[in-house]
Design a protein around this motif. Structure first.
Motif, PDB file in Angstrom:
ATOM      1  N   THR A  29     104.703  26.512 -10.873  1.00 22.48           N
ATOM      2  CA  THR A  29     105.238  25.444 -11.728  1.00 22.48           C
ATOM      3  C   THR A  29     106.341  24.735 -10.938  1.00 22.48           C
ATOM      4  OG1 THR A  29     106.989  26.844 -12.625  1.00 22.48           O
ATOM      5  CG2 THR A  29     104.857  26.858 -13.805  1.00 22.48           C
ATOM      6  N   PRO A  30     106.679  23.496 -11.300  1.00 26.83           N
ATOM      7  CA  PRO A  30     107.793  22.818 -10.606  1.00 26.83           C
ATOM      8  C   PRO A  30     109.074  23.652 -10.640  1.00 26.83           C
ATOM      9  CG  PRO A  30     106.573  21.246 -11.929  1.00 26.83           C
ATOM     10  CD  PRO A  30     106.006  22.598 -12.266  1.00 26.83           C
ATOM     11  N   GLU A  31     109.329  24.334 -11.740  1.00 24.27           N
ATOM     12  CA  GLU A  31     110.555  25.130 -11.856  1.00 24.27           C
ATOM     13  C   GLU A  31     110.510  26.331 -10.908  1.00 24.27           C
ATOM     14  OE1 GLU A  31     108.669  23.999 -14.469  1.00 24.27           O
ATOM     15  OE2 GLU A  31     110.073  22.310 -14.643  1.00 24.27           O
ATOM     16  N   LEU A  60     108.804  26.442  -8.165  1.00 20.16           N
ATOM     17  CA  LEU A  60     108.945  25.895  -6.812  1.00 20.16           C
ATOM     18  C   LEU A  60     110.428  25.659  -6.497  1.00 20.16           C
ATOM     19  CD1 LEU A  60     107.744  24.700  -4.193  1.00 20.16           C
ATOM     20  CD2 LEU A  60     107.548  22.504  -5.410  1.00 20.16           C
ATOM     21  N   GLU A  61     111.155  25.102  -7.450  1.00 22.01           N
ATOM     22  CA  GLU A  61     112.585  24.879  -7.241  1.00 22.01           C
ATOM     23  C   GLU A  61     113.306  26.207  -6.980  1.00 22.01           C
ATOM     24  OE1 GLU A  61     114.683  22.504 -10.162  1.00 22.01           O
ATOM     25  OE2 GLU A  61     116.621  23.328  -9.545  1.00 22.01           O
ATOM     26  N   ASP A 109     113.595  16.332  -6.949  1.00 16.04           N
ATOM     27  CA  ASP A 109     112.700  15.786  -7.968  1.00 16.04           C
ATOM     28  C   ASP A 109     111.419  15.262  -7.311  1.00 16.04           C
ATOM     29  OD1 ASP A 109     112.188  14.822 -10.726  1.00 16.04           O
ATOM     30  OD2 ASP A 109     112.243  12.866  -9.735  1.00 16.04           O
ATOM     31  N   LYS A 135     109.251  18.255  -6.299  1.00 15.18           N
ATOM     32  CA  LYS A 135     108.648  18.914  -7.473  1.00 15.18           C
ATOM     33  C   LYS A 135     107.503  18.080  -8.050  1.00 15.18           C
ATOM     34  CE  LYS A 135     111.736  20.781 -10.403  1.00 15.18           C
ATOM     35  NZ  LYS A 135     113.034  20.769 -11.143  1.00 15.18           N
ATOM     36  N   ARG A 136     107.668  16.753  -8.019  1.00 11.65           N
ATOM     37  CA  ARG A 136     106.616  15.889  -8.584  1.00 11.65           C
ATOM     38  C   ARG A 136     105.433  15.727  -7.642  1.00 11.65           C
ATOM     39  NH1 ARG A 136     107.832  11.076  -8.714  1.00 11.65           N
ATOM     40  NH2 ARG A 136     109.981  11.140  -7.968  1.00 11.65           N
ATOM     41  N   ARG A 192     101.716  19.011  -5.382  1.00  9.96           N
ATOM     42  CA  ARG A 192     100.850  19.292  -6.532  1.00  9.96           C
ATOM     43  C   ARG A 192      99.744  20.288  -6.233  1.00  9.96           C
ATOM     44  NH1 ARG A 192     100.167  13.438  -7.496  1.00  9.96           N
ATOM     45  NH2 ARG A 192     102.082  12.671  -8.467  1.00  9.96           N
ATOM     46  N   GLN A 221     102.815  22.835  -1.734  1.00  8.88           N
ATOM     47  CA  GLN A 221     104.037  23.591  -2.048  1.00  8.88           C
ATOM     48  C   GLN A 221     104.421  24.495  -0.888  1.00  8.88           C
ATOM     49  OE1 GLN A 221     103.089  25.466  -5.823  1.00  8.88           O
ATOM     50  NE2 GLN A 221     103.877  23.683  -6.967  1.00  8.88           N
TER      51      GLN A 221
END
Lengths: 246, 246
Positions: free
Chosen positions: A5-7, A9-10, A190, A193-194, A197, A202
């Motif tokens: 998920t983007p989170e 990944l962060e 940002d 994360k966007r 995909r 990643q």
């Protein structure tokens, strides 16, 4: 590796910072803790100058790969930050105030004649990375700025306290950076994360941040080997002859 | 070729413009003289969009090669001119008002699906030239702007007079350009005169301007062959199917 998920990944990106950012390098413990000689502080400022001087070249290289005017406009603010609106302004000029402040001759600094070869190799590798890898990786490699406000805080506090030849004015570069670094790194995080995909994208973004941590780390390794524990003095370039370690 | 004085070099550069600038191309005589069909005007606007869209990429490529912050700062104003300060501003956005104004679908224009292959090849050759040749040649290749105020004046006057589907608002791109082109070309001309210090460098600068004239000329050749005197319709990409010549 599965798609994160983007989170998630962060979190992975931030974990790279926690484990590999140059804040953890022993040279910084010496520098911030007041354990460096003036010559070692000079060597740090002189070598880091090349990194600072090449940042706009790196950023223009990234802009030159963007087909999206919006991304170009956003990234352009980094050119403004480092090159300034006119002569004597911007991050590079402020870095030269630092090298002035620690007693280095400005022409000598700018000439790069005192640069360690390993500094040049590391910085040039960063510029090449941004030119040659994917745009996503180029953006991701900037994410060390996520971690810079903390190291800058430690550096300014430690250097002001520990070195009588360091003043707040000398460190003006650092007082300007944290809000800019925060703005830039939030945008870049940002973006990553966007745009990351797929699991492959990643993985590439994470590897790009690791690569960039390696660049910063290698610069400090070079300083450490040349100025803290020199073993092969004939291969080193020294800031000035009289600062050559015995 | 012997070493020229800076003034003699300028005269030679201006002579290239007088002989080879695309103002002399027959397509422009048709365009400005009211002899183009609406479809031909559309084809011109659509193909030229790709050139406009790639100009900031070209300029960032040049900045990415500059070690001098002063030159980078100066050249950065071109990024501002074309990309604007925010969305909807700048030269590319104004060019899209022109493609809107001549009745083209904006998504279709931006998709580049209607672009002639020869337009893409010419524009990409220009970007590559700026990336790969010397910095002096990269700067010299921008000097077609010395000649653009005249062609812009002829274009605006001719198109407003001769086409009822063209308004001043549609041509807003051109009303903004002449002062910017003058500022930029004066800077670039001064740079070339100061930095082309050998006969070889002067020859390279002259060749760079000839190359750039060829780029602009080739774009109009492609338009002419595809839309004015089409011989091989199967190789052409048309703006829309119903504009395909019989």
């Amino acid at each position: 590796m599965k798609l994160l998920t983007p989170e998630a990944l962060e979190a992975r990106l931030r974990d790279i910072g926690a484990r590999r950012y140059h804040r953890l390098h022993p040279f910084h413990a010496l520098l911030h803790g007041g354990k460096c000689t003036k010559g070692q502080v000079q060597a740090w400022a002189l070598n880091r100058y090349y990194y600072q001087a090449m940042i706009p070249v790196k950023d223009a290289s990234l802009i030159a790969r963007c087909e999206d005017p919006g991304l170009r406009r956003e990234w352009r603010s980094r050119l403004v930050d480092h090159d300034g609106e006119e002569e004597g302004q911007g991050g590079i000029a402020r870095w030269l105030k630092l090298t002035d402040g620690v007693g280095l001759d400005r022409d000598y600094v700018v000439s790069l004649a005192g640069l360690l070869p390993a500094t040049r190799f590391a910085v040039d590798a960063y510029v090449r990375f941004v030119r040659e890898k994917s745009l996503l990786e180029a953006v991701a490699s900037s994410l060390t700025e996520l971690f810079s406000p903390q190291i800058i805080g430690e550096r300014v506090e430690g250097m002001l306290k520990n070195y009588d030849f360091i003043t707040g004015d000398t460190l003006a570069y650092f007082s300007k950076r944290p809000p800019l670094a925060q703005r830039d790194s939030e945008f870049a995080l940002d973006y990553v994360k966007r745009n990351a995909r797929s699991a492959e994208a990643q993985r590439a973004a994470l590897a790009a941040l690791e690569f960039k941590c390696d660049v910063l780390w290698a610069m400090l390794d070079a300083l450490y080997h040349a100025y803290v524990t020199p073993k092969h003095v004939q291969t080193c370039t020294y800031v000035t002859k009289d600062q050559q370690p015995e």
